[in-house]
Design a protein around this motif. Structure first.
Motif, PDB file in Angstrom:
ATOM      1  N   LEU A  55      41.040  30.824  23.643  1.00 21.31           N
ATOM      2  CA  LEU A  55      41.383  31.819  24.654  1.00 21.31           C
ATOM      3  C   LEU A  55      40.837  33.177  24.218  1.00 21.31           C
ATOM      4  CD1 LEU A  55      45.062  30.758  25.383  1.00 21.31           C
ATOM      5  CD2 LEU A  55      42.976  30.082  26.573  1.00 21.31           C
ATOM      6  N   PRO A  56      40.005  33.792  25.066  1.00 25.96           N
ATOM      7  CA  PRO A  56      39.483  35.115  24.711  1.00 25.96           C
ATOM      8  C   PRO A  56      40.584  36.173  24.844  1.00 25.96           C
ATOM      9  CG  PRO A  56      38.819  34.536  26.932  1.00 25.96           C
ATOM     10  CD  PRO A  56      39.562  33.344  26.386  1.00 25.96           C
ATOM     11  N   ASP A  57      40.365  37.333  24.250  1.00 25.35           N
ATOM     12  CA  ASP A  57      41.373  38.399  24.311  1.00 25.35           C
ATOM     13  C   ASP A  57      41.780  38.733  25.735  1.00 25.35           C
ATOM     14  OD1 ASP A  57      41.586  38.600  21.671  1.00 25.35           O
ATOM     15  OD2 ASP A  57      40.474  40.463  21.427  1.00 25.35           O
ATOM     16  N   GLY A  58      40.833  38.638  26.636  1.00 23.66           N
ATOM     17  CA  GLY A  58      41.121  39.048  28.008  1.00 23.66           C
ATOM     18  C   GLY A  58      41.808  37.994  28.859  1.00 23.66           C
ATOM     19  N   TYR A  59      42.135  36.824  28.302  1.00 23.20           N
ATOM     20  CA  TYR A  59      42.764  35.772  29.085  1.00 23.20           C
ATOM     21  C   TYR A  59      44.108  36.275  29.626  1.00 23.20           C
ATOM     22  CZ  TYR A  59      44.549  31.217  30.461  1.00 23.20           C
ATOM     23  OH  TYR A  59      45.056  30.172  31.198  1.00 23.20           O
ATOM     24  N   PRO A  60      44.477  36.066  30.895  1.00 27.58           N
ATOM     25  CA  PRO A  60      43.818  35.222  31.903  1.00 27.58           C
ATOM     26  C   PRO A  60      42.811  35.938  32.800  1.00 27.58           C
ATOM     27  CG  PRO A  60      45.939  35.922  32.740  1.00 27.58           C
ATOM     28  CD  PRO A  60      45.771  36.567  31.389  1.00 27.58           C
ATOM     29  N   PHE A  61      42.390  37.152  32.415  1.00 28.91           N
ATOM     30  CA  PHE A  61      41.391  37.817  33.256  1.00 28.91           C
ATOM     31  C   PHE A  61      39.983  37.345  32.917  1.00 28.91           C
ATOM     32  CE2 PHE A  61      45.078  40.620  33.127  1.00 28.91           C
ATOM     33  CZ  PHE A  61      45.381  40.604  34.480  1.00 28.91           C
ATOM     34  N   GLU A  62      39.834  36.708  31.781  1.00 29.50           N
ATOM     35  CA  GLU A  62      38.566  36.076  31.412  1.00 29.50           C
ATOM     36  C   GLU A  62      38.813  34.575  31.254  1.00 29.50           C
ATOM     37  OE1 GLU A  62      36.845  37.815  27.868  1.00 29.50           O
ATOM     38  OE2 GLU A  62      37.613  39.764  28.532  1.00 29.50           O
TER      39      GLU A  62
ATOM     40  N   PHE B 226      46.003  44.741  39.049  1.00 28.04           N
ATOM     41  CA  PHE B 226      45.130  45.895  38.829  1.00 28.04           C
ATOM     42  C   PHE B 226      43.957  45.608  37.887  1.00 28.04           C
ATOM     43  CE2 PHE B 226      43.495  49.772  37.234  1.00 28.04           C
ATOM     44  CZ  PHE B 226      43.352  50.515  38.382  1.00 28.04           C
ATOM     45  N   PRO B 227      44.200  45.031  36.682  1.00 27.60           N
ATOM     46  CA  PRO B 227      43.061  44.800  35.771  1.00 27.60           C
ATOM     47  C   PRO B 227      41.993  43.904  36.402  1.00 27.60           C
ATOM     48  CG  PRO B 227      45.129  44.431  34.642  1.00 27.60           C
ATOM     49  CD  PRO B 227      45.454  44.557  36.096  1.00 27.60           C
ATOM     50  N   TRP B 228      42.415  43.008  37.283  1.00 27.12           N
ATOM     51  CA  TRP B 228      41.457  42.117  37.943  1.00 27.12           C
ATOM     52  C   TRP B 228      40.608  42.897  38.949  1.00 27.12           C
ATOM     53  CZ3 TRP B 228      39.130  37.748  37.256  1.00 27.12           C
ATOM     54  CH2 TRP B 228      38.517  37.088  38.321  1.00 27.12           C
ATOM     55  N   LEU B 229      41.280  43.746  39.734  1.00 25.97           N
ATOM     56  CA  LEU B 229      40.549  44.484  40.768  1.00 25.97           C
ATOM     57  C   LEU B 229      39.597  45.519  40.177  1.00 25.97           C
ATOM     58  CD1 LEU B 229      43.199  45.030  43.578  1.00 25.97           C
ATOM     59  CD2 LEU B 229      41.348  43.363  43.452  1.00 25.97           C
ATOM     60  N   VAL B 230      39.861  45.942  38.955  1.00 29.32           N
ATOM     61  CA  VAL B 230      38.940  46.887  38.327  1.00 29.32           C
ATOM     62  C   VAL B 230      37.566  46.231  38.165  1.00 29.32           C
ATOM     63  CG1 VAL B 230      38.416  48.068  36.152  1.00 29.32           C
ATOM     64  CG2 VAL B 230      40.681  48.261  37.153  1.00 29.32           C
ATOM     65  N   GLN B 231      37.566  44.940  37.906  1.00 27.83           N
ATOM     66  CA  GLN B 231      36.291  44.265  37.641  1.00 27.83           C
ATOM     67  C   GLN B 231      35.819  43.360  38.769  1.00 27.83           C
ATOM     68  OE1 GLN B 231      36.814  42.280  33.925  1.00 27.83           O
ATOM     69  NE2 GLN B 231      36.433  44.134  32.752  1.00 27.83           N
TER      70      GLN B 231
ATOM     71  N   MET C 165      34.541  49.201  42.859  1.00 33.54           N
ATOM     72  CA  MET C 165      34.704  49.079  41.411  1.00 33.54           C
ATOM     73  C   MET C 165      34.475  50.430  40.750  1.00 33.54           C
ATOM     74  SD  MET C 165      33.019  46.167  39.112  1.00 33.54           S
ATOM     75  CE  MET C 165      31.981  47.008  37.962  1.00 33.54           C
ATOM     76  N   ARG C 166      33.416  51.107  41.195  1.00 32.30           N
ATOM     77  CA  ARG C 166      33.135  52.432  40.627  1.00 32.30           C
ATOM     78  C   ARG C 166      34.309  53.362  40.873  1.00 32.30           C
ATOM     79  NH1 ARG C 166      28.016  52.236  42.512  1.00 32.30           N
ATOM     80  NH2 ARG C 166      28.452  53.642  44.229  1.00 32.30           N
ATOM     81  N   ALA C 167      34.855  53.290  42.091  1.00 39.91           N
ATOM     82  CA  ALA C 167      35.961  54.171  42.440  1.00 39.91           C
ATOM     83  C   ALA C 167      37.156  53.892  41.535  1.00 39.91           C
ATOM     84  CB  ALA C 167      36.351  53.956  43.894  1.00 39.91           C
ATOM     85  N   LEU C 168      37.414  52.592  41.310  1.00 44.43           N
ATOM     86  CA  LEU C 168      38.562  52.230  40.472  1.00 44.43           C
ATOM     87  C   LEU C 168      38.338  52.646  39.032  1.00 44.43           C
ATOM     88  CD1 LEU C 168      39.360  48.740  41.963  1.00 44.43           C
ATOM     89  CD2 LEU C 168      40.850  50.726  42.016  1.00 44.43           C
ATOM     90  N   ILE C 169      37.082  52.460  38.569  1.00 48.77           N
ATOM     91  CA  ILE C 169      36.810  52.827  37.181  1.00 48.77           C
ATOM     92  C   ILE C 169      36.911  54.338  37.018  1.00 48.77           C
ATOM     93  CG2 ILE C 169      34.995  52.946  35.418  1.00 48.77           C
ATOM     94  CD1 ILE C 169      34.186  50.132  36.308  1.00 48.77           C
ATOM     95  N   SER C 170      36.356  55.074  37.995  1.00 44.32           N
ATOM     96  CA  SER C 170      36.422  56.534  37.877  1.00 44.32           C
ATOM     97  C   SER C 170      37.863  56.992  37.949  1.00 44.32           C
ATOM     98  CB  SER C 170      35.592  57.207  38.966  1.00 44.32           C
ATOM     99  OG  SER C 170      36.293  57.199  40.188  1.00 44.32           O
ATOM    100  N   PHE C 171      38.673  56.209  38.700  1.00 43.26           N
ATOM    101  CA  PHE C 171      40.093  56.529  38.812  1.00 43.26           C
ATOM    102  C   PHE C 171      40.795  56.447  37.455  1.00 43.26           C
ATOM    103  CE2 PHE C 171      44.233  54.215  39.814  1.00 43.26           C
ATOM    104  CZ  PHE C 171      44.962  55.383  39.946  1.00 43.26           C
ATOM    105  N   PHE C 172      40.356  55.464  36.669  1.00 41.05           N
ATOM    106  CA  PHE C 172      41.008  55.272  35.377  1.00 41.05           C
ATOM    107  C   PHE C 172      40.218  55.887  34.227  1.00 41.05           C
ATOM    108  CE2 PHE C 172      44.143  52.828  37.237  1.00 41.05           C
ATOM    109  CZ  PHE C 172      45.130  52.564  36.303  1.00 41.05           C
ATOM    110  N   TRP C 173      39.135  56.588  34.563  1.00 38.28           N
ATOM    111  CA  TRP C 173      38.281  57.121  33.504  1.00 38.28           C
ATOM    112  C   TRP C 173      38.712  58.543  33.193  1.00 38.28           C
ATOM    113  CZ3 TRP C 173      35.729  54.842  30.045  1.00 38.28           C
ATOM    114  CH2 TRP C 173      34.735  55.489  29.323  1.00 38.28           C
ATOM    115  N   PRO C 174      39.161  58.778  31.965  1.00 42.65           N
ATOM    116  CA  PRO C 174      39.778  60.066  31.661  1.00 42.65           C
ATOM    117  C   PRO C 174      38.790  61.217  31.496  1.00 42.65           C
ATOM    118  CG  PRO C 174      40.241  58.414  29.972  1.00 42.65           C
ATOM    119  CD  PRO C 174      39.152  57.892  30.809  1.00 42.65           C
ATOM    120  N   PHE C 175      37.473  60.935  31.508  1.00 43.32           N
ATOM    121  CA  PHE C 175      36.514  62.029  31.393  1.00 43.32           C
ATOM    122  C   PHE C 175      36.300  62.650  32.764  1.00 43.32           C
ATOM    123  CE2 PHE C 175      35.384  58.873  28.129  1.00 43.32           C
ATOM    124  CZ  PHE C 175      35.668  59.648  27.018  1.00 43.32           C
ATOM    125  N   GLY C 176      35.320  63.554  32.824  1.00 39.43           N
ATOM    126  CA  GLY C 176      35.045  64.221  34.099  1.00 39.43           C
ATOM    127  C   GLY C 176      34.361  63.298  35.084  1.00 39.43           C
ATOM    128  N   GLY C 177      33.783  63.934  36.137  1.00 33.87           N
ATOM    129  CA  GLY C 177      32.992  63.177  37.088  1.00 33.87           C
ATOM    130  C   GLY C 177      33.788  62.411  38.107  1.00 33.87           C
TER     131      GLY C 177
END
Lengths: 195, 184
Positions: free
Chosen positions: A59-66, B132-137, B158-170
Protein backbone atom coordinates in the motif's frame (compact mmCIF):
# COMPACT_ATOMS: atom_id res chain seq x y z
CA UNK A 1 0.51 7.81 5.47
CA UNK A 2 -1.83 4.96 4.69
CA UNK A 3 -5.32 5.14 6.18
CA UNK A 4 -4.87 2.06 8.35
CA UNK A 5 -8.30 2.34 9.95
CA UNK A 6 -9.80 1.73 6.55
CA UNK A 7 -7.32 -1.06 5.73
CA UNK A 8 -8.20 -2.83 8.98
CA UNK A 9 -11.86 -2.57 8.12
CA UNK A 10 -11.24 -3.83 4.60
CA UNK A 11 -9.36 -6.90 5.86
CA UNK A 12 -12.20 -7.85 8.20
CA UNK A 13 -14.85 -7.46 5.53
CA UNK A 14 -12.83 -9.22 2.84
CA UNK A 15 -12.02 -12.28 4.92
CA UNK A 16 -15.59 -12.62 6.18
CA UNK A 17 -16.83 -14.37 3.02
CA UNK A 18 -13.67 -16.13 1.86
CA UNK A 19 -15.63 -19.36 1.36
CA UNK A 20 -17.84 -17.66 -1.23
CA UNK A 21 -15.47 -15.25 -2.96
CA UNK A 22 -12.26 -17.25 -2.73
CA UNK A 23 -10.54 -13.96 -1.95
CA UNK A 24 -8.47 -13.38 1.13
CA UNK A 25 -6.06 -10.68 2.30
CA UNK A 26 -3.74 -11.01 5.30
CA UNK A 27 -0.90 -8.85 6.62
CA UNK A 28 2.55 -10.19 5.74
CA UNK A 29 3.72 -9.46 9.25
CA UNK A 30 2.29 -8.22 12.52
CA UNK A 31 4.46 -5.14 12.25
CA UNK A 32 2.75 -3.37 9.38
CA UNK A 33 -0.45 -3.23 7.41
CA UNK A 34 1.36 -1.71 4.43
CA UNK A 35 2.52 -5.11 3.16
CA UNK A 36 -0.22 -7.63 2.57
CA UNK A 37 -0.64 -11.00 0.94
CA UNK A 38 -3.75 -11.54 -1.15
CA UNK A 39 -5.10 -14.90 -2.28
CA UNK A 40 -7.42 -15.55 -5.21
CA UNK A 41 -8.67 -18.81 -6.59
CA UNK A 42 -8.46 -19.54 -10.31
CA UNK A 43 -11.85 -19.03 -12.01
CA UNK A 44 -13.77 -22.15 -13.04
CA UNK A 45 -13.66 -23.02 -16.73
CA UNK A 46 -10.27 -21.39 -17.23
CA UNK A 47 -6.79 -22.94 -17.34
CA UNK A 48 -6.31 -21.42 -13.89
CA UNK A 49 -9.09 -23.51 -12.35
CA UNK A 50 -7.95 -25.43 -9.29
CA UNK A 51 -5.08 -23.06 -8.62
CA UNK A 52 -4.65 -20.72 -5.70
CA UNK A 53 -2.71 -17.60 -6.56
CA UNK A 54 -0.83 -15.45 -4.09
CA UNK A 55 -0.60 -11.75 -4.75
CA UNK A 56 1.90 -9.41 -3.09
CA UNK A 57 0.22 -6.18 -2.09
CA UNK A 58 2.03 -3.00 -1.07
CA UNK A 59 0.00 0.00 0.00
CA UNK A 60 1.51 3.34 -1.03
CA UNK A 61 1.47 6.27 1.41
CA UNK A 62 -1.40 7.84 -0.45
CA UNK A 63 -3.73 4.82 -0.19
CA UNK A 64 -6.73 4.92 -0.74
CA UNK A 65 -6.17 7.94 -2.97
CA UNK A 66 -3.49 6.01 -4.84
CA UNK A 67 -3.91 2.41 -6.06
CA UNK A 68 -2.44 -0.52 -4.13
CA UNK A 69 0.61 -2.04 -5.79
CA UNK A 70 -0.16 -5.66 -6.71
CA UNK A 71 2.07 -8.36 -8.16
CA UNK A 72 1.56 -12.09 -8.59
CA UNK A 73 3.81 -13.97 -6.18
CA UNK A 74 2.65 -17.25 -7.74
CA UNK A 75 3.95 -17.86 -11.25
CA UNK A 76 1.16 -17.62 -13.81
CA UNK A 77 0.96 -17.88 -17.61
CA UNK A 78 -1.32 -15.08 -18.78
CA UNK A 79 -0.97 -12.37 -21.47
CA UNK A 80 -1.56 -9.53 -19.00
CA UNK A 81 0.69 -10.83 -16.22
CA UNK A 82 4.47 -10.95 -16.47
CA UNK A 83 5.63 -14.57 -16.42
CA UNK A 84 8.91 -13.30 -14.98
CA UNK A 85 8.00 -10.68 -12.38
CA UNK A 86 4.28 -11.20 -11.79
CA UNK A 87 3.55 -7.57 -12.76
CA UNK A 88 -0.12 -7.05 -13.62
CA UNK A 89 -1.44 -4.92 -16.47
CA UNK A 90 -4.83 -3.75 -15.25
CA UNK A 91 -6.25 -0.26 -15.61
CA UNK A 92 -7.86 -0.04 -12.17
CA UNK A 93 -4.44 -0.66 -10.62
CA UNK A 94 -3.17 2.34 -12.55
CA UNK A 95 -4.99 5.40 -13.88
CA UNK A 96 -8.49 4.01 -13.40
CA UNK A 97 -8.14 3.55 -9.65
CA UNK A 98 -10.73 5.21 -7.43
CA UNK A 99 -10.77 5.49 -3.63
CA UNK A 100 -14.21 3.88 -3.69
CA UNK A 101 -12.51 0.66 -4.83
CA UNK A 102 -11.10 -1.67 -2.20
CA UNK A 103 -8.49 -4.40 -1.96
CA UNK A 104 -11.28 -6.92 -2.39
CA UNK A 105 -12.77 -5.29 -5.48
CA UNK A 106 -9.27 -4.90 -6.93
CA UNK A 107 -8.57 -8.60 -6.34
CA UNK A 108 -11.95 -9.48 -7.85
CA UNK A 109 -10.86 -7.53 -10.94
CA UNK A 110 -7.58 -9.43 -11.02
CA UNK A 111 -9.58 -12.66 -10.77
CA UNK A 112 -11.80 -11.45 -13.63
CA UNK A 113 -8.66 -10.70 -15.65
CA UNK A 114 -7.74 -14.39 -15.36
CA UNK A 115 -11.09 -15.20 -17.01
CA UNK A 116 -10.79 -12.56 -19.70
CA UNK A 117 -7.23 -12.05 -21.01
CA UNK A 118 -6.63 -9.02 -23.21
CA UNK A 119 -3.77 -10.07 -25.50
CA UNK A 120 -3.96 -6.78 -27.41
CA UNK A 121 -2.79 -4.90 -24.33
CA UNK A 122 -0.16 -7.35 -23.09
CA UNK A 123 2.13 -7.30 -20.11
CA UNK A 124 4.02 -10.34 -21.33
CA UNK A 125 4.58 -10.19 -25.08
CA UNK A 126 5.66 -13.83 -25.38
CA UNK A 127 2.52 -15.11 -23.69
CA UNK A 128 0.33 -12.74 -25.69
CA UNK A 129 1.90 -13.89 -28.97
CA UNK A 130 1.29 -17.49 -28.04
CA UNK A 131 -2.32 -16.71 -27.06
CA UNK A 132 -2.97 -15.07 -30.42
CA UNK A 133 -1.04 -17.47 -32.68
CA UNK A 134 -1.33 -20.82 -30.98
CA UNK A 135 -4.25 -20.84 -28.57
CA UNK A 136 -4.19 -24.60 -27.80
CA UNK A 137 -0.51 -24.40 -26.75
CA UNK A 138 -1.29 -21.32 -24.66
CA UNK A 139 -4.07 -23.23 -22.86
CA UNK A 140 -1.76 -26.17 -22.27
CA UNK A 141 1.03 -24.01 -20.88
CA UNK A 142 -1.33 -22.00 -18.67
CA UNK A 143 -2.84 -25.21 -17.30
CA UNK A 144 0.59 -26.72 -16.73
CA UNK A 145 1.79 -23.62 -14.85
CA UNK A 146 -1.33 -23.76 -12.69
CA UNK A 147 -0.63 -27.41 -11.86
CA UNK A 148 3.05 -26.81 -11.23
CA UNK A 149 2.99 -23.54 -9.29
CA UNK A 150 -0.51 -22.80 -8.01
CA UNK A 151 -1.57 -26.23 -6.79
CA UNK A 152 0.75 -26.82 -3.89
CA UNK A 153 -0.41 -23.78 -2.00
CA UNK A 154 -4.06 -24.63 -2.50
CA UNK A 155 -4.14 -26.81 0.60
CA UNK A 156 -4.15 -25.50 4.12
CA UNK A 157 -1.29 -26.51 6.41
CA UNK A 158 -3.43 -29.05 8.26
CA UNK A 159 -4.55 -30.65 5.01
CA UNK A 160 -0.94 -30.96 3.85
CA UNK A 161 0.10 -32.43 7.19
CA UNK A 162 -2.77 -34.91 7.06
CA UNK A 163 -1.91 -35.93 3.51
CA UNK A 164 1.74 -36.60 4.37
CA UNK A 165 0.90 -38.33 7.66
CA UNK A 166 -1.42 -40.63 5.72
CA UNK A 167 1.60 -41.63 3.63
CA UNK A 168 3.18 -42.94 6.81
CA UNK A 169 5.43 -40.12 8.01
CA UNK A 170 5.30 -39.11 11.69
CA UNK A 171 3.24 -35.99 12.43
CA UNK A 172 6.02 -33.98 14.13
CA UNK A 173 8.53 -34.71 11.35
CA UNK A 174 5.97 -33.76 8.69
CA UNK A 175 5.31 -30.44 10.42
CA UNK A 176 8.96 -29.50 10.83
CA UNK A 177 9.77 -30.54 7.26
CA UNK A 178 6.85 -28.56 5.84
CA UNK A 179 7.98 -25.56 7.82
CA UNK A 180 11.53 -25.84 6.52
CA UNK A 181 10.33 -25.69 2.91
CA UNK A 182 7.81 -22.92 3.56
CA UNK A 183 4.81 -25.17 3.13
CA UNK A 184 5.73 -26.56 -0.29
CA UNK A 185 4.07 -29.95 -0.21
CA UNK A 186 6.09 -31.48 -3.05
CA UNK A 187 9.43 -30.35 -1.67
CA UNK A 188 8.44 -31.63 1.77
CA UNK A 189 7.63 -35.05 0.32
CA UNK A 190 10.95 -35.15 -1.50
CA UNK A 191 12.79 -34.24 1.66
CA UNK A 192 10.89 -36.79 3.74
CA UNK A 193 11.62 -39.55 1.24
CA UNK A 194 15.30 -38.70 0.98
CA UNK A 195 15.68 -38.21 4.73
CA UNK B 1 -2.88 37.98 1.16
CA UNK B 2 -0.47 39.07 3.85
CA UNK B 3 3.18 39.41 3.00
CA UNK B 4 4.19 36.95 5.70
CA UNK B 5 2.29 34.22 3.93
CA UNK B 6 3.81 35.28 0.63
CA UNK B 7 7.30 34.88 1.99
CA UNK B 8 6.70 31.70 3.96
CA UNK B 9 8.76 28.74 3.00
CA UNK B 10 8.01 26.30 5.82
CA UNK B 11 5.18 24.99 7.96
CA UNK B 12 5.61 25.17 11.74
CA UNK B 13 3.91 22.20 13.32
CA UNK B 14 3.75 23.87 16.72
CA UNK B 15 2.32 27.23 15.62
CA UNK B 16 0.38 25.49 12.85
CA UNK B 17 1.08 28.25 10.42
CA UNK B 18 3.32 28.98 7.47
CA UNK B 19 6.54 30.67 8.54
CA UNK B 20 9.80 31.88 7.07
CA UNK B 21 12.78 30.77 9.18
CA UNK B 22 15.23 33.67 9.55
CA UNK B 23 18.37 31.57 9.25
CA UNK B 24 19.47 28.34 7.72
CA UNK B 25 18.95 26.73 11.12
CA UNK B 26 15.31 26.17 10.32
CA UNK B 27 13.80 27.51 13.53
CA UNK B 28 10.36 29.00 13.69
CA UNK B 29 10.60 32.79 14.18
CA UNK B 30 7.47 32.72 16.37
CA UNK B 31 8.11 29.87 18.77
CA UNK B 32 11.79 28.94 18.27
CA UNK B 33 10.72 25.39 17.63
CA UNK B 34 12.54 23.40 14.97
CA UNK B 35 9.60 21.17 14.06
CA UNK B 36 9.40 22.66 10.58
CA UNK B 37 8.86 21.20 7.18
CA UNK B 38 8.99 22.68 3.71
CA UNK B 39 5.54 23.91 2.79
CA UNK B 40 5.12 21.75 -0.30
CA UNK B 41 6.00 18.61 1.67
CA UNK B 42 3.88 19.61 4.63
CA UNK B 43 0.92 20.15 2.32
CA UNK B 44 1.36 16.66 0.89
CA UNK B 45 1.60 15.19 4.38
CA UNK B 46 -1.45 16.94 5.64
CA UNK B 47 -3.48 15.88 2.64
CA UNK B 48 -2.69 12.25 3.08
CA UNK B 49 -3.07 12.54 6.83
CA UNK B 50 -6.19 14.55 6.88
CA UNK B 51 -8.41 11.68 7.95
CA UNK B 52 -5.90 9.78 9.99
CA UNK B 53 -6.09 11.41 13.38
CA UNK B 54 -3.68 8.95 14.89
CA UNK B 55 -0.98 9.74 12.42
CA UNK B 56 -1.66 13.42 12.80
CA UNK B 57 -1.12 13.31 16.52
CA UNK B 58 2.16 11.58 15.82
CA UNK B 59 3.24 14.52 13.71
CA UNK B 60 2.13 17.21 16.08
CA UNK B 61 2.18 15.55 19.46
CA UNK B 62 -1.35 16.73 19.95
CA UNK B 63 -4.77 16.12 18.45
CA UNK B 64 -4.74 17.78 15.09
CA UNK B 65 -7.27 19.45 12.87
CA UNK B 66 -7.95 18.39 9.32
CA UNK B 67 -6.09 20.15 6.54
CA UNK B 68 -8.99 22.35 5.62
CA UNK B 69 -9.60 23.27 9.23
CA UNK B 70 -5.96 24.25 9.76
CA UNK B 71 -5.95 26.47 6.74
CA UNK B 72 -9.28 28.01 7.55
CA UNK B 73 -7.96 28.98 10.97
CA UNK B 74 -4.47 30.04 10.10
CA UNK B 75 -4.17 31.26 6.59
CA UNK B 76 -5.95 34.37 5.33
CA UNK B 77 -6.66 32.89 1.93
CA UNK B 78 -8.71 30.14 3.54
CA UNK B 79 -10.85 32.33 5.69
CA UNK B 80 -13.35 32.34 2.87
CA UNK B 81 -14.03 28.86 1.54
CA UNK B 82 -13.38 28.54 -2.17
CA UNK B 83 -16.39 28.71 -4.51
CA UNK B 84 -15.49 25.34 -6.01
CA UNK B 85 -16.06 23.66 -2.68
CA UNK B 86 -18.91 25.91 -1.74
CA UNK B 87 -20.70 24.95 -4.95
CA UNK B 88 -21.01 21.38 -3.71
CA UNK B 89 -24.08 21.27 -1.53
CA UNK B 90 -23.72 20.08 2.03
CA UNK B 91 -26.49 17.97 3.42
CA UNK B 92 -27.21 17.01 6.98
CA UNK B 93 -27.26 13.31 7.68
CA UNK B 94 -30.72 12.27 8.82
CA UNK B 95 -32.01 9.28 10.70
CA UNK B 96 -33.06 7.75 7.38
CA UNK B 97 -29.49 7.92 6.06
CA UNK B 98 -28.18 6.28 9.21
CA UNK B 99 -30.86 3.62 9.14
CA UNK B 100 -30.00 2.68 5.56
CA UNK B 101 -26.40 2.07 6.67
CA UNK B 102 -25.05 4.83 4.45
CA UNK B 103 -21.25 4.95 4.48
CA UNK B 104 -18.71 7.39 3.15
CA UNK B 105 -17.29 5.45 0.17
CA UNK B 106 -13.77 6.68 0.86
CA UNK B 107 -13.21 6.00 4.56
CA UNK B 108 -16.00 3.41 4.67
CA UNK B 109 -17.23 4.70 8.01
CA UNK B 110 -20.95 5.03 8.66
CA UNK B 111 -22.23 8.58 8.48
CA UNK B 112 -23.31 9.90 11.85
CA UNK B 113 -26.64 11.54 12.35
CA UNK B 114 -26.75 15.35 12.27
CA UNK B 115 -23.28 15.61 10.79
CA UNK B 116 -22.62 17.24 7.41
CA UNK B 117 -21.75 15.49 4.21
CA UNK B 118 -20.80 16.85 0.79
CA UNK B 119 -23.12 15.89 -2.03
CA UNK B 120 -21.72 15.45 -5.54
CA UNK B 121 -23.87 16.34 -8.59
CA UNK B 122 -24.57 12.59 -8.94
CA UNK B 123 -25.94 12.57 -5.36
CA UNK B 124 -23.13 10.49 -3.92
CA UNK B 125 -22.20 11.62 -0.42
CA UNK B 126 -18.76 11.97 1.16
CA UNK B 127 -17.14 13.43 4.22
CA UNK B 128 -15.56 16.71 3.20
CA UNK B 129 -12.14 15.57 4.41
CA UNK B 130 -12.48 12.36 2.41
CA UNK B 131 -13.52 13.78 -0.95
CA UNK B 132 -11.33 16.85 -0.89
CA UNK B 133 -7.89 15.19 -1.41
CA UNK B 134 -9.38 13.26 -4.34
CA UNK B 135 -10.87 16.32 -6.02
CA UNK B 136 -7.57 18.15 -5.77
CA UNK B 137 -6.11 15.65 -8.21
CA UNK B 138 -9.10 14.25 -10.04
CA UNK B 139 -12.25 15.54 -11.55
CA UNK B 140 -14.68 12.75 -10.95
CA UNK B 141 -16.93 11.01 -8.46
CA UNK B 142 -15.04 8.02 -6.99
CA UNK B 143 -18.17 5.86 -7.09
CA UNK B 144 -19.71 6.53 -10.52
CA UNK B 145 -16.82 8.40 -12.19
CA UNK B 146 -19.14 11.20 -13.29
CA UNK B 147 -16.92 13.99 -14.55
CA UNK B 148 -17.60 17.14 -12.61
CA UNK B 149 -16.79 19.27 -15.64
CA UNK B 150 -15.96 18.42 -19.25
CA UNK B 151 -12.36 17.20 -19.56
CA UNK B 152 -11.12 20.49 -20.98
CA UNK B 153 -12.13 22.26 -17.82
CA UNK B 154 -10.75 19.60 -15.53
CA UNK B 155 -7.30 21.09 -15.29
CA UNK B 156 -8.88 24.48 -14.65
CA UNK B 157 -10.72 23.17 -11.61
CA UNK B 158 -7.61 21.36 -10.46
CA UNK B 159 -5.55 24.51 -10.79
CA UNK B 160 -8.21 26.43 -8.90
CA UNK B 161 -8.23 23.87 -6.10
CA UNK B 162 -4.46 23.76 -5.91
CA UNK B 163 -4.18 27.54 -5.87
CA UNK B 164 -6.84 27.49 -3.17
CA UNK B 165 -4.64 25.35 -0.99
CA UNK B 166 -1.35 26.87 -2.07
CA UNK B 167 -0.03 29.14 0.65
CA UNK B 168 2.21 31.21 -1.64
CA UNK B 169 1.07 34.12 -3.78
CA UNK B 170 -0.58 34.01 -7.17
CA UNK B 171 -4.12 33.33 -6.08
CA UNK B 172 -5.49 36.12 -8.21
CA UNK B 173 -8.27 33.84 -9.38
CA UNK B 174 -9.52 33.38 -5.84
CA UNK B 175 -12.81 34.95 -6.62
CA UNK B 176 -13.36 33.22 -9.91
CA UNK B 177 -16.54 31.24 -9.88
CA UNK B 178 -16.03 27.54 -10.51
CA UNK B 179 -19.22 25.65 -10.48
CA UNK B 180 -18.60 21.98 -9.84
CA UNK B 181 -22.07 21.14 -11.04
CA UNK B 182 -21.73 20.64 -14.77
CA UNK B 183 -25.42 20.75 -15.55
CA UNK B 184 -25.30 24.42 -16.45
Amino acid sequence: MVDFARVQKELQECNRDFEVSGIKVVPKSDASLAHLLGTITGPLGTPYEGGTFKIDITLPDGYPFEPPKMRFATKVWHPNISSQSGAICLDILKDQWSPALTLKTALLSVQALLSAPEPDDPQDAVVAQQYLRDYPTFMGTARYWTEAFARTSSLGVEEKVQKLVEMGFPDALVRSTLESVEGDENMALEKLCSG
Amino acid sequence: MSSSVNESTHWCYRCRQPVRPPTLDLICPSCDNDFLQELSEALGNMQSHSRDRLAQSFYTGMPMLGLSEIYKQRSPIFLNPHPAIEAMPSITITRRHVKSGLQCPVCQEDFERDTEAKQMPCNHLYHFDCIFPWLVQHNSCPVCRLQLRPESNGSKIMRALISFFWPFGGSSDQNTQYNLDSDD
